[in-house]
Design an enzyme around this catalytic site. Structure first.
Site, mmCIF file in Angstrom:
data_model
loop_
_atom_site.group_PDB
_atom_site.id
_atom_site.type_symbol
_atom_site.label_atom_id
_atom_site.label_comp_id
_atom_site.label_asym_id
_atom_site.label_seq_id
_atom_site.Cartn_x
_atom_site.Cartn_y
_atom_site.Cartn_z
ATOM 1 N N ASP A 215 48.595 23.912 25.137
ATOM 2 C CA ASP A 215 47.581 25.051 24.966
ATOM 3 C C ASP A 215 47.341 25.698 26.584
ATOM 4 O O ASP A 215 47.528 24.904 27.336
ATOM 5 C CB ASP A 215 46.401 24.968 24.103
ATOM 6 C CG ASP A 215 46.031 25.646 23.915
ATOM 7 O OD1 ASP A 215 46.468 26.642 23.671
ATOM 8 O OD2 ASP A 215 44.563 26.066 23.372
ATOM 9 N N GLU A 218 51.193 30.054 28.660
ATOM 10 C CA GLU A 218 51.369 31.316 28.987
ATOM 11 C C GLU A 218 51.514 31.386 30.356
ATOM 12 O O GLU A 218 52.920 31.882 30.854
ATOM 13 C CB GLU A 218 51.331 32.411 28.129
ATOM 14 C CG GLU A 218 50.640 31.890 26.852
ATOM 15 C CD GLU A 218 50.204 31.032 26.104
ATOM 16 O OE1 GLU A 218 48.851 31.089 26.482
ATOM 17 O OE2 GLU A 218 50.499 30.138 24.885
ATOM 18 N N ASP A 328 47.062 31.193 17.859
ATOM 19 C CA ASP A 328 45.509 31.919 17.129
ATOM 20 C C ASP A 328 46.051 33.034 15.459
ATOM 21 O O ASP A 328 46.063 33.774 16.149
ATOM 22 C CB ASP A 328 45.353 32.436 17.587
ATOM 23 C CG ASP A 328 44.564 31.209 18.689
ATOM 24 O OD1 ASP A 328 44.918 29.471 18.771
ATOM 25 O OD2 ASP A 328 44.133 31.293 20.076
#
Ligand code: MIG
Length: 573
Positions: A215, A218, A328
């Site tokens: 997670d 990015e 999300d």
């Protein structure tokens, strides 16, 4: 090309791209990159399916995930102690809800430090992993991109000592704020750093862990230390003053742009094996290489075994290392529809192991939304119920209509031999697992417009309900198909329907799929977890008067790599 009008274009450039597919000018596609190479591949083929195969031939094949990863995954941010996880597992079993995995979100760690386990909340972690495993449940811990800055924390210290972290303009590790507070980013574009970060998974693998999620890769930045200091200074300079509106907005603006700020991304660097690269030029390769670091290490750790890894961030080609989840989303009906629409797009990019947080991650879910989302989720490889802290709980046993949930989840387990077989065939042939109708019926103008029905594998088409308060939906059949309206393997109804439009009622406790002419599918008896599946005795459904061939793939579900001899042609009578 003139005849079919079909082609593919793959632009290989990790810079920020702007793509306008005929929006500003419907006669023109416009694709712009801020920088980087003009390397593109022109993919020819006489059908869209052929273009996709050409593309996956170019970018590589998706590996086979362990079979247990097709089971149901229970998650929430967070199950923060062994006792809490145990309670969840007990409730699932008590309510007879099949399950193969429970996810551990960031709170299993010690102060959000990667590769640590909070010993107070999870005493004797290896024993706990084993205890869960004996119940048929695997634990799937999260690994975040940011490494906590902390003296004495071995991952941080080793990384600093060996220059494994991304650096700022001053040549020092670039410090950002993420979950652990001050944090640094491993330099995943550096082969040594990548190898090193991957080798840290050993800590968890040695505890018996077989699956992970990545997670914040990015990478996600709450603030950079540099920018935060500047912002605080700016704001404190305004204290006690009578502010103009412009000055006031300069405060809200500065705060609002702290997270994921492009200036920050442009001010740290990678050392790509001797070549210094500004992060913003390779932003999209960061998450990709984070997953790669784990995946390459798994092979080193045990090349006979399959492991699961899936990620939030990715880039073209990452499907060779792991899967993806769509991040999300929220508990909204539109997001259920988006989930459906994104499945073929992800497939076209090579990703087969994919899924969304069913029920929705953000906001409070409702029972009707959850049930309809589950009715789609049972056809998707990653079937994960996940949601944020603060939102209404959404573990399945908390809903009223337990019968509906049980029916749908049991049906998922019945579908696993089919999903697994279709998955393997798609991976081997570089084909889609989810095929839009337009791919299969290129001369049918109606079929080309349809985005809310999909083929799942080669035998069946699904048409989920995705609007609130609807008891059913319109379904378009591009040719005659056999409708199967099913509550369970012992309670279903079949009906051959003609080509055209049909309004189909679909209750919450059942699902509907359509078998294409001349096709068949196996349904197994439902079980509480994947290891109990009987992969020899099936209920066979087919759409044909005569015998139909079905290519079934079975194996032990854990040994690495696909074995061709495990594809068997079954004559379905
Ligand atoms: O800032 O780990 O997408 O699934 O529960 C949020 C906490 C960080 C984002 C992930 C979500 C996860 C959450 N994470």
């Amino acid at each position: 090309l003139k005849e079919t009008g079909v082609y593919g274009l793959f632009w290989d450039n990790p810079h920020k791209l702007h793509i306008d597919l005929g929006y500003a000018d419907d006669q023109c596609w416009r694709m712009e990159a801020e920088d980087g190479p003009l390397d593109y591949y022109y993919l020819a083929g006489d059908s869209m399916a052929a273009v996709v195969s050409a593309y996956t031939r170019l970018t590589g094949r998706a590996p086979l995930p362990p079979l247990w990863t097709l089971g149901y995954h229970q998650s929430r941010w967070s199950y923060a102690s062994a006792q809490e996880v145990r309670d969840i597992a007990c409730c699932l079993r008590e309510y007879d809800i099949p399950c193969d995995a429970i996810h551990l979100d960031i709170d299993y760690m010690e102060n959000y430090k990667d590769f640590t386990i909070n010993g107070e909340r999870f005493p004797d972690f290896p024993a706990f992993v084993k205890e869960m495993r004996e119940r048929g449940i695997r634990l799937i811990p999260i690994i975040d991109a940011g490494v906590k800055v902390e003296k004495g924390y071995s991952v941080y210290e080793e990384g600093v000592k060996n220059n494994y972290f991304c650096k700022g303009e001053d040549g020092e590790p670039f410090v950002v704020g993420v979950w652990p507070g001050d944090s640094v980013f491993p330099d995943f574009l550096n082969s040594k750093a990548r190898e090193w970060f991957g080798s840290n998974y050993k800590t968890l693998l040695d505890c018996g862990i077989e699956g992970f999620w990545n997670d914040m890769n990015e990478p996600s930045v709450f603030y950079s230390k540099k920018n935060l200091a500047k912002t605080i200074e700016h704001i404190s300079g305004k204290a006690g003053k009578n502010l103009s509106l412009q000055e006031f907005w300069s405060i809200t603006g500065a705060v609002a742009t702290l997270a994921n700020n492009p200036e920050d991304y442009a001010s740290f660097y990678h050392d790509a094996d001797g070549k210094q690269i500004r992060h913003s030029e390779v932003h999209n390769l960061f998450g990709y290489n984070m997953v790669r670091s784990a995946s390459e290490y798994f092979k080193e750790y045990d090349d006979k075994k399959r492991f699961l890894i899936y990620s939030r961030s990715s880039h073209i080609g990452m499907h060779r290392y792991g899967g993806i989840w769509t991040g999300d989303n929220a508990s909204r009906w539109e997001h259920l529809l988006m989930n459906l629409k994104m499945l073929p797009s992800l497939n076209m990019c090579g990703f087969l192991y994919a899924g969304a947080d069913i029920g929705g991650f953000g906001q409070d879910t409702t029972e009707d939304l959850m049930l309809r989302w589950l009715a789609l989720g049972i056809f998707v490889p990653l079937l994960r119920n996940h949601c944020t802290f603060g939102a209404r709980r959404q573990e399945f046993y908390l809903f009223e209509n337990k019968k509906a949930i049980k029916n749908l989840l049991d049906l998922r387990y019945s579908l696993i031999p089919y999903l697994y077989s279709e998955y393997v065939k798609s991976a081997l042939r570089g084909e889609l697992l989810y095929t839009p109708l337009g791919f299969l019926y290129p001369n049918d103008e109606r079929a080309k417009e349809i985005e809310d029905q999909l083929f799942v594998g080669g035998s069946i088409m699904i048409a989920p309900v995705y609007r609130q308060n609807e008891k059913g939906r319109l379904v378009y059949l591009p040719e005659s198909m056999k409708m199967v309206k099913i509550k369970s393997v012992t309670d279903y109804r079949e009906e051959v329907l003609p080509r055209g439009d049909h309004y189909i009622e679909i209750g919450f406790d059942e699902t509907v799929f359509f078998i294409a002419p001349g096709k068949a599918l196996p349904l197994a008896n439902p079980v509480s977890h994947v290891e109990e599946l009987d992969d020899k005795n099936f209920l066979w459904l087919k759409n044909s008067e005569g015998e139909v061939d079905y290519e079934l793939y079975t194996d032990d579900g854990v040994t690495a790599d696909i074995r061709f001899e495990n594809i068997k042609t079954i004559k379905v009578k």
